[in-house]
Write an enzyme that holds these catalytic residues in place. Structure first.
Site: not given
Ligand code: ADP
Length: 159
Positions: A16, A90, A128, A40
């Protein structure tokens, strides 16, 4: 142009943070938007997640702000004056879900563009959920999350 980067950030990971840092170089202002999602169950409260992201941002990244939002992302983007929504991709598995959401957002807010940033290879398996899984077994998460929050994440799983 201003952009928002919506997500759960439960907790923020180095993946992130990399997206945030790249977006901060592309846009005038970036809002990291912690979206409340009733469907969630999150480990950290919205306030905890906000504090963790704020702690993780380097001091010189002055055009990034953290906000808590709810409801439709496009409405929050409009409220914040954003012309773009940033999402990270990803793998192909992310693409299908992201395409669906981006298309829905396009119908709801045609003036707002979704911009996808591709994950750096070293973060392409980082999520996460992976961080929480490792931390739950007291594994090392130091290379996975910003160093400023590692202890706080570990503390959630301490006996
Ligand atoms: P959500 O529940 O909306 O998917 P996340 O916090 O899991 O929220 O992810 C937010 C955004 O960041 C999403 O677009 C996800 O694909 C992206 N994301 C999550 N992990 C990574 C990573 N390791 N590298 C790049 N983008 C990521």
């Amino acid at each position: 142009m201003k952009a928002c980067y919506p997500g759960s950030f439960d907790p923020i990971t180095n993946g992130h943070l990399d997206i945030i840092s790249r977006a901060s170089g592309m846009f005038e202002e970036v809002y990291v938007l912690i979206m409340k999602n009733p469907k969630k169950t999150c480990l950290f409260s919205e306030e905890e997640r906000k504090n963790m992201i704020e702690k993780s941002l380097p001091a010189d990244m002055k055009n990034v702000k953290v906000k808590i939002g709810e409801g439709l992302t496009v409405n929050e983007a409009r409220r914040l004056g954003c012309g773009a929504i940033i999402r990270g991709i990803r793998a192909v598995s992310d693409y299908e879900y992201e395409l669906q959401i981006a298309t829905a957002n396009m119908m709801l807010g045609h003036e707002i563009e979704t911009i996808f940033l591709i994950a750096k290879p070293q973060y392409s398996f980082l999520s996460s959920s992976v961080v929480k899984e490792i931390a739950s077994y007291h594994g090392d998460i130091l290379n996975l999350v910003p160093y400023q929050i590692a202890e706080e994440v570990e503390a959630k799983f301490a006996k």
